[in-house]
Structures are given as C-alpha cells and as structure tokens.
Write a protein that holds these residues in place. Structure first.
Motif, PDB file in Angstrom:
ATOM      1  N   CYS A  57       0.812  -1.226   0.000  1.00 42.61           N
ATOM      2  CA  CYS A  57       0.000   0.000   0.000  1.00 42.61           C
ATOM      3  C   CYS A  57       0.844   1.274   0.000  1.00 42.61           C
ATOM      4  CB  CYS A  57      -0.967  -0.012   1.183  1.00 42.61           C
ATOM      5  SG  CYS A  57      -0.246   0.502   2.765  1.00 42.61           S
ATOM      6  N   GLY A  58       2.023   1.222   0.591  1.00 46.37           N
ATOM      7  CA  GLY A  58       2.880   2.411   0.635  1.00 46.37           C
ATOM      8  C   GLY A  58       2.592   3.363   1.790  1.00 46.37           C
ATOM      9  N   ASP A  59       1.468   3.146   2.483  1.00 41.52           N
ATOM     10  CA  ASP A  59       1.056   4.100   3.525  1.00 41.52           C
ATOM     11  C   ASP A  59       1.196   3.579   4.949  1.00 41.52           C
ATOM     12  OD1 ASP A  59       0.314   6.102   1.770  1.00 41.52           O
ATOM     13  OD2 ASP A  59      -1.684   5.206   1.458  1.00 41.52           O
ATOM     14  N   CYS A  60       1.201   2.271   5.128  1.00 46.70           N
ATOM     15  CA  CYS A  60       1.192   1.738   6.495  1.00 46.70           C
ATOM     16  C   CYS A  60       2.618   1.771   7.079  1.00 46.70           C
ATOM     17  CB  CYS A  60       0.630   0.311   6.501  1.00 46.70           C
ATOM     18  SG  CYS A  60       1.692  -0.919   5.750  1.00 46.70           S
ATOM     19  N   CYS A  63       5.323  -0.505   5.384  1.00 52.95           N
ATOM     20  CA  CYS A  63       5.666   0.037   4.058  1.00 52.95           C
ATOM     21  C   CYS A  63       6.560   1.263   4.203  1.00 52.95           C
ATOM     22  CB  CYS A  63       4.401   0.427   3.293  1.00 52.95           C
ATOM     23  SG  CYS A  63       3.562  -0.975   2.549  1.00 52.95           S
ATOM     24  N   CYS A  71       3.453  -5.291   4.597  1.00 57.26           N
ATOM     25  CA  CYS A  71       2.333  -4.354   4.457  1.00 57.26           C
ATOM     26  C   CYS A  71       1.085  -4.945   5.118  1.00 57.26           C
ATOM     27  CB  CYS A  71       2.077  -4.140   2.960  1.00 57.26           C
ATOM     28  SG  CYS A  71       0.616  -3.149   2.619  1.00 57.26           S
ATOM     29  N   TYR A  72       0.366  -4.104   5.862  1.00 53.46           N
ATOM     30  CA  TYR A  72      -0.877  -4.580   6.484  1.00 53.46           C
ATOM     31  C   TYR A  72      -1.931  -4.924   5.442  1.00 53.46           C
ATOM     32  CZ  TYR A  72       0.956  -3.700  11.105  1.00 53.46           C
ATOM     33  OH  TYR A  72       1.717  -3.772  12.238  1.00 53.46           O
TER      34      TYR A  72
END
Ligand code: APR
Ligand code: ZN
Length: 336
Positions: A57-60, A63, A71-72
């Motif tokens: 996702c790049g946001d958690c 990441c 990644c979650y």
C-alpha cells in the motif's frame, strides 16, 4: 505480459480452499511491457520493459519503514479475497484478477503500480528479460530469505529444506555469501546433481525426519546448523529445523502452509539455545532494489538461473505444471 514463471504458490492457491474458492486468474512472476498507465503512476511510461512483483500500500508503517513485504494490506492486495470489485467480470460472475497485484496468467492485465518494477535503465535484451519473471517472487523469496532475513555470513553452516525455485535461489545466495557447508534437503533425488552444481556441498534425502536430523548433526560438527531455511511448506519442517539448529542458530520460515497449520516446538531447548525463529515473506526484500541486486549477480555469473528454467508455450501450461510437480524442471517459464 511476455512471460510468466510458475511457482508453487500458484499451485497451492489454484486447487481451491487455500484462502478462498472464488474464480481467479493466478500468475505472479510476470515480465512484459507497459501499454497504458493510470494518472498517478510516475515511475513507468508506456513502452517500458518491466518485471512484476508483489504489491503493497505504501502508507502503512511497515511500508513506510521500507519493509513492503509486511504491508498490512498484503493479504488483500496479493492473495485471492472475497471482496472483489467489478474490474473483471465474466458472465455476471466477478473474477479476481489482482493476484499479487498482477494476475499474470492473463496476457493483458491491470497491474497495481507498486507491483511494477521498471527495468528500462538496465537495457536488457528481450531474451534476458524473458528469464527474469521469477526474480519478482520465487527467486526474491529464496535469495532474500538467506541474504536479508537470515543475514548469511561467510563460513556459516546452512541447511535449505526444499529444492524448488525458492530453495535453489537460496542455495545460490548462500554460496554468494560464502556459507559452508551448504546442505540441501529434498525428498526428490532428481534435484541433487543440480543442487551440487549450483552450490550445495551436501544433499540429504528427506522423508524420515530422524534420519534428516542425524545427517544434519553429522555434517555440522554435532551441534547443528547456524542458518536454516524452510522452503517446503509446513510446521513439520520448521520443527525439524529448530531441533537441528545450533545454539544462537537462525531458522527462517518461508514455506506456505495451510491456515490451520501450527508450529509446535520444545520450549526449553529453544530458550537455552538462544535460537531465533524468523518468519519471512518475500525475502524481506524491496523488489525495486533486490531485483536489481539479483540481476547484478546474474551478470557476474553468480546466479545462473538458466540452469533451473525451461521455457514452455503458454498453451502447454498443463505440461509445465506436471513437469514442475515431477521435479523434471525447477522453474517453468511460460511464454505468450
Ligand atoms: N521432504 C523434503 N522435501 C520435500 C518434501 C519432504 N517431505 N515434500 C516436498 N519436498 C520438496 C519437493 O520435492 C520440492 O523440490 O519441496 C520442494 C518444493 O519445491 P516447489 O514445489 O518447486 O516450490 P517452490 O516454488 O520452491 O516454493 C516453496 O515456498 O513460497 C513458498 O508457497 C511456496 O511453500 C512453497 C515454498
Ligand atoms: Zn502497506
């Protein structure tokens, strides 16, 4: 898509029930060319040659910390889930077409941005790129588990359980790290000659756990292995690896087991031995860096993946599956 590698995970997800039984397009070791890009994609352009890997996702927090394999959103992005959108529909039935963000058993796919690794700057010729699909998953998983999670060091004793695409990549990475001895364990003796050619100093026939333990102890000076990698899939082999780890030994667990599988280890020897059992997804790797590292090894002749591969026409899919199951080929590559 131009090529796609075949991996054990495709088979275990394909038989149904592994996670869900919804209709799905599998395939997750694709190479190809970009036909179109979405409005937020900036790291590739139309026409660029690419290798496909897993998505994140790049946001958690994992990441953001540079560990996209944790990644979650990993299960939702990479595995087959029930909550399908309307991207792929056939006869009114929704189909999962985002396996590992790519579903590369389809000739044209809508691939998640993070799954796309741009290799334009490497100027690879078409035949070379065609070999590199498994760098996105199976080879990254095995080599990364040894290099990143296992932090393999020179002269460390190393045991690799399972000589499939993952295990062979691990053997080559262990050799690059200078491990010694490097011991491969497999039930299928057809794999042994190649394992020795690519870096195994010893091989053990699996099947009888007590016999496997005895031989590992003999080959590692009585105390057991400093680094072990489980890449068959299941608690039984993890337990064997923990038993056969020396004090302060590292055991990296990679194989995909059923959801109900439980690891059970004798706690006292684990504690007084200071052993480390490490779960590992996708080789703890950042695909955009680690794929390039493996391409560098390959260019120097240290990562001879051609030895593992055989190319099939996409129509010969079933033949490739059968050959892989029999151990006639380690890593089939399907060509569109
Ligand atoms: N003892 C020893 N080896 C075994 C045993 C056993 N009891 N059972 C199976 N094996 C060997 C097979 O003979 C084969 O060589 O394990 C190997 C598995 O290789 P592949 O099927 O080619 O699988 P691979 O793609 O390498 O994936 C290995 O990692 O990512 C996960 O889902 C993947 O669990 C799978 C594992
Ligand atoms: Zn994430």
């Amino acid at each position: 898509m131009e090529t796609v590698g075949l991996c054990h995970t495709d088979l275990s997800m394909g038989v149904g029930g592994a996670i869900t039984d919804v209709p799905k397009i599998l395939g997750h070791e694709g190479t190809g060319k970009v036909l179109k890009i979405g409005s937020k994609v900036t790291h590739v352009a139309v026409g660029d040659p690419v290798i496909l890997s897993f998505t994140w996702c790049g946001d958690c927090s994992p990441c953001k910390s540079g560990a996209p394999g944790y990644c979650y959103e990993f299960p939702q992005g990479n595995f087959i889930m029930n909550d399908l959108d309307e991207t792929y529909v056939l006869d009114g039935q929704k189909i999962d077409g985002k396996f590992f963000g790519q579903s590369s058993f389809a000739k044209i796919g809508i691939v998640n941005g993070p799954s796309v690794v741009n290799v334009k700057h490497l100027n690879l010729d078409a035949d070379t790129l065609a070999k590199f699909g498994p760098l996105g998953c199976g080879f990254l998983t095995g080599a990364g588990a040894i290099t990143n999670a296992g932090e393999a060091k020179k002269d460390e004793s190393c045991v690799i359980y399972g000589l499939g695409g993952v295990g062979f990549a691990a053997i080559m990475a262990a050799k690059i790290a200078g491990c010694n001895p490097i011991i491969g364990v497999d039930i299928n003796e057809k794999k042994f000659d190649l394992a020795k050619k690519l870096g195994a100093t010893h091989v053990i026939k699996g099947g009888d756990d007590a016999e496997v333990s005895k031989q590992i102890k003999e080959l590692t000076g009585g105390h057991g292995a400093e680094l072990s990698l489980e890449c068959i899939g299941g608690s039984r082999f993890v337990q064997n690896a923990v038993d056969n780890a020396c004090h302060l030994g590292k055991i990296v667990y990679v194989g995909l087991a059923g959801m109900e599988d439980v690891i059970s280890i004798p706690s006292f020897p684990f504690m007084i031995g200071g052993k480390k059992l490490i779960g590992c997804t996708e080789g703890n790797a950042r695909p955009y860096e680690f794929i390039e590292k493996m391409i560098g090894w390959h260019a120097k002749g240290q990562f001879p993946i051609e030895e593992l591969q055989k190319t099939y026409k996409i129509e010969d899919f079933q033949l490739a599956v059968d050959d892989m199951k029999k151990g006639n080929v380690i890593k089939p590559i399907l060509k569109y």
